[in-house]
Design a protein around this motif. Structure first.
Motif, PDB file in Angstrom:
ATOM      1  N   MET A 196      39.799  19.681  33.499  1.00  0.00           N
ATOM      2  CA  MET A 196      39.221  20.886  33.094  1.00  0.00           C
ATOM      3  C   MET A 196      38.839  20.845  31.620  1.00  0.00           C
ATOM      4  N   SER A 197      37.603  21.151  31.192  1.00  0.00           N
ATOM      5  CA  SER A 197      37.338  21.317  29.709  1.00  0.00           C
ATOM      6  C   SER A 197      38.210  22.111  28.852  1.00  0.00           C
ATOM      7  N   ARG A 198      38.657  21.666  27.700  1.00  0.00           N
ATOM      8  CA  ARG A 198      39.676  22.572  27.113  1.00  0.00           C
ATOM      9  C   ARG A 198      38.605  22.994  25.936  1.00  0.00           C
ATOM     10  N   SER A 199      37.742  24.131  26.314  1.00  0.00           N
ATOM     11  CA  SER A 199      36.841  24.532  25.409  1.00  0.00           C
ATOM     12  C   SER A 199      37.349  25.337  24.256  1.00  0.00           C
ATOM     13  N   LEU A 200      38.452  25.816  24.574  1.00  0.00           N
ATOM     14  CA  LEU A 200      39.238  26.558  23.572  1.00  0.00           C
ATOM     15  C   LEU A 200      40.478  26.153  22.905  1.00  0.00           C
ATOM     16  N   GLY A 255      49.515  40.891  36.908  1.00  0.00           N
ATOM     17  CA  GLY A 255      48.265  41.368  37.230  1.00  0.00           C
ATOM     18  C   GLY A 255      47.087  40.581  36.425  1.00  0.00           C
ATOM     19  N   ILE A 256      46.012  41.451  35.952  1.00  0.00           N
ATOM     20  CA  ILE A 256      44.970  40.847  35.447  1.00  0.00           C
ATOM     21  C   ILE A 256      45.201  39.945  34.157  1.00  0.00           C
ATOM     22  N   GLY A 257      46.014  40.848  33.509  1.00  0.00           N
ATOM     23  CA  GLY A 257      46.578  40.248  32.100  1.00  0.00           C
ATOM     24  C   GLY A 257      47.227  38.722  32.233  1.00  0.00           C
ATOM     25  N   ALA A 258      47.936  38.775  33.097  1.00  0.00           N
ATOM     26  CA  ALA A 258      48.586  37.364  33.395  1.00  0.00           C
ATOM     27  C   ALA A 258      47.587  36.346  33.819  1.00  0.00           C
ATOM     28  N   ALA A 259      46.711  36.675  34.823  1.00  0.00           N
ATOM     29  CA  ALA A 259      45.624  35.773  35.141  1.00  0.00           C
ATOM     30  C   ALA A 259      44.802  35.303  34.104  1.00  0.00           C
ATOM     31  N   ILE A 260      44.510  36.321  33.228  1.00  0.00           N
ATOM     32  CA  ILE A 260      43.724  35.897  31.998  1.00  0.00           C
ATOM     33  C   ILE A 260      44.408  35.124  30.975  1.00  0.00           C
ATOM     34  N   ALA A 261      45.860  35.038  31.085  1.00  0.00           N
ATOM     35  CA  ALA A 261      46.347  34.339  30.041  1.00  0.00           C
ATOM     36  C   ALA A 261      46.366  32.935  30.635  1.00  0.00           C
ATOM     37  N   GLU A 262      46.458  32.859  31.946  1.00  0.00           N
ATOM     38  CA  GLU A 262      46.486  31.635  32.654  1.00  0.00           C
ATOM     39  C   GLU A 262      44.905  30.870  32.374  1.00  0.00           C
ATOM     40  N   ASN A 263      43.917  31.646  32.420  1.00  0.00           N
ATOM     41  CA  ASN A 263      42.679  31.060  32.372  1.00  0.00           C
ATOM     42  C   ASN A 263      42.479  30.455  30.885  1.00  0.00           C
ATOM     43  N   LEU A 264      42.872  31.338  29.803  1.00  0.00           N
ATOM     44  CA  LEU A 264      42.716  30.867  28.552  1.00  0.00           C
ATOM     45  C   LEU A 264      43.564  29.725  28.157  1.00  0.00           C
ATOM     46  N   ALA A 265      44.673  29.760  28.871  1.00  0.00           N
ATOM     47  CA  ALA A 265      45.894  28.543  28.565  1.00  0.00           C
ATOM     48  C   ALA A 265      45.257  27.436  29.049  1.00  0.00           C
ATOM     49  N   LYS A 286      42.387  26.508  29.035  1.00  0.00           N
ATOM     50  CA  LYS A 286      41.141  25.958  28.352  1.00  0.00           C
ATOM     51  C   LYS A 286      41.596  25.364  26.972  1.00  0.00           C
ATOM     52  N   GLY A 287      42.988  25.407  26.995  1.00  0.00           N
ATOM     53  CA  GLY A 287      43.545  25.074  25.647  1.00  0.00           C
ATOM     54  C   GLY A 287      43.985  26.043  24.613  1.00  0.00           C
ATOM     55  N   CYS A 288      43.834  27.244  24.895  1.00  0.00           N
ATOM     56  CA  CYS A 288      43.987  28.402  23.853  1.00  0.00           C
ATOM     57  C   CYS A 288      45.596  28.723  23.998  1.00  0.00           C
ATOM     58  N   SER A 289      46.074  28.934  22.670  1.00  0.00           N
ATOM     59  CA  SER A 289      47.571  29.370  22.524  1.00  0.00           C
ATOM     60  C   SER A 289      47.531  30.906  22.605  1.00  0.00           C
ATOM     61  N   LEU A 290      48.582  31.598  23.086  1.00  0.00           N
ATOM     62  CA  LEU A 290      48.788  32.957  23.434  1.00  0.00           C
ATOM     63  C   LEU A 290      49.963  33.567  22.724  1.00  0.00           C
ATOM     64  N   ALA A 349      39.675  37.108  35.842  1.00  0.00           N
ATOM     65  CA  ALA A 349      39.990  36.581  34.699  1.00  0.00           C
ATOM     66  C   ALA A 349      39.092  35.238  34.576  1.00  0.00           C
ATOM     67  N   GLY A 350      38.358  34.651  35.432  1.00  0.00           N
ATOM     68  CA  GLY A 350      37.073  33.566  35.174  1.00  0.00           C
ATOM     69  C   GLY A 350      36.077  34.165  34.436  1.00  0.00           C
ATOM     70  N   ILE A 351      35.562  35.746  34.831  1.00  0.00           N
ATOM     71  CA  ILE A 351      34.525  36.031  34.006  1.00  0.00           C
ATOM     72  C   ILE A 351      35.158  36.212  32.394  1.00  0.00           C
ATOM     73  N   VAL A 352      36.366  37.113  32.400  1.00  0.00           N
ATOM     74  CA  VAL A 352      36.822  37.165  30.918  1.00  0.00           C
ATOM     75  C   VAL A 352      36.771  35.894  30.285  1.00  0.00           C
ATOM     76  N   GLY A 353      37.339  34.790  30.713  1.00  0.00           N
ATOM     77  CA  GLY A 353      37.390  33.520  30.230  1.00  0.00           C
ATOM     78  C   GLY A 353      35.969  32.817  29.854  1.00  0.00           C
ATOM     79  N   MET A 354      35.266  33.124  30.677  1.00  0.00           N
ATOM     80  CA  MET A 354      33.543  32.772  30.413  1.00  0.00           C
ATOM     81  C   MET A 354      33.083  33.323  29.180  1.00  0.00           C
ATOM     82  N   LEU A 355      33.553  34.687  28.849  1.00  0.00           N
ATOM     83  CA  LEU A 355      33.283  35.350  27.830  1.00  0.00           C
ATOM     84  C   LEU A 355      33.814  34.926  26.371  1.00  0.00           C
ATOM     85  N   CYS A 356      34.690  34.079  26.517  1.00  0.00           N
ATOM     86  CA  CYS A 356      35.602  33.618  25.507  1.00  0.00           C
ATOM     87  C   CYS A 356      35.388  32.275  24.925  1.00  0.00           C
ATOM     88  N   THR A 357      34.216  31.615  25.570  1.00  0.00           N
ATOM     89  CA  THR A 357      33.799  30.379  25.351  1.00  0.00           C
ATOM     90  C   THR A 357      32.791  30.273  24.411  1.00  0.00           C
TER      91      THR A 357
END
Length: 276
Positions: free
Chosen positions: A1-5, A18-28, A30-34, A247-255
């Motif tokens: 997977m591309s690490r765009s973050l 919940g949603i917060g943990a799933a968002i954290a995993e999606n961002l992670a 992509k290479g994002c620290s949390l 989380a996938g939609i949130v992650g998309m908005l962060c790229t």
């Protein structure tokens, strides 16, 4: 997977489950620290375990911080924790929220004040505290987690729906005020698997069944969805969203690919709500 973050840093409130943990995993992924914020001591072990797993799986830094971002001191503590290792905060996910549902005659002052404090004041105080640490080249990303409740008029959600409408209004204002620093968008989930949805009363669930039945992507699919999901959908009118789908939609908005999108409320509800 591309690490765009890669190399970026995100704060996620309500990040333990919940949603917060799933968002954290999606961002992670992509290479994002949390920095994962939680409020209750009961979430401490969940957050610690999640941070450990994400750090080892995705080779990123992940730390948890207990703080009430609905207070100025709590918001400041989260920001100081985030900036202790690097000075720039690239992404803010205002996800933490509560729902204290009641029909209009039964709404209490406590329900009103507490829900607005967590759902509206919290995002405002955290974003305010982080302002000086946002990028100056428009590469920052702020995503506010709203809800279809802001627009659907669900019975019993005078207060909760109002908080999410307020959050969407702030999203539009911030998108203008912070245009040189970050894009600011919201996503509006419908019913999602997890602890928040599990708190709904049978009366509330019966009231929204019709909405579920007419949501395009909530129709269960034999052979795709599990037998348990299909069985549950018979009573609820449709399957719940999986947290990773939101989380996938949130992650998309962060790229970087989302750079030309700001001030929007993005569908994260399977088509339950169709606007504009």
């Amino acid at each position: 997977m591309s690490r765009s973050l890669e190399g970026k840093l995100a704060i996620v409130t309500g990040g333990s489950r919940g949603i917060g943990a799933a968002i954290a995993e999606n961002l992670a992924s992509k290479g994002c620290s949390l920095v994962l914020n939680y409020t209750s001591s009961s979430s401490e072990s969940l957050t610690t375990d999640l941070c450990s797993r994400l750090s080892s799986t995705y080779n990123i830094s992940a730390v948890g911080i207990q703080a009430d971002v609905g207070t100025s001191s709590g918001a400041a503590l989260v920001v100081s924790t985030a900036t202790s290792s690097q000075k720039q905060i690239d992404i803010i996910i205002n996800n933490a929220g509560i729902a204290l549902n009641a029909p209009l005659p039964d709404v209490t002052l406590h329900q009103f004040e507490e829900t607005y404090r967590v759902n509206v004041l919290g995002p405002l105080l955290l974003t305010q505290a982080a302002l000086l640490h946002l990028p100056t080249d428009r590469s920052g990303r702020i995503v506010n987690i709203s809800s279809v409740s802001s627009s659907c008029g669900f019975v019993g959600q005078s207060v909760y729906g109002g908080t999410k409408a307020a959050l969407e209004a702030m999203t539009r204002t911030w998108s203008r005020e912070l245009a040189e620093r970050a894009t600011v968008n919201a996503v509006n989930p419908g019913p999602v698997e997890g602890p928040l949805y599990a708190t709904n009363t049978p009366e509330f669930l019966a009231n929204i069944k019709g909405f579920n039945m007419h949501t395009p992507l909530m129709a269960p699919q034999p052979g795709v969805d599990s037998p348990e999901v299909i069985q549950e959908a018979k009573s609820s009118g449709g399957r719940l969203a999986h947290t990773h789908e939101v989380a996938g939609i949130v992650g998309m908005l962060c790229t970087p690919d989302s750079a030309w999108c700001t001030g929007q409320v993005m569908c994260a509800n399977g088509g339950m709500l169709m606007l504009h």
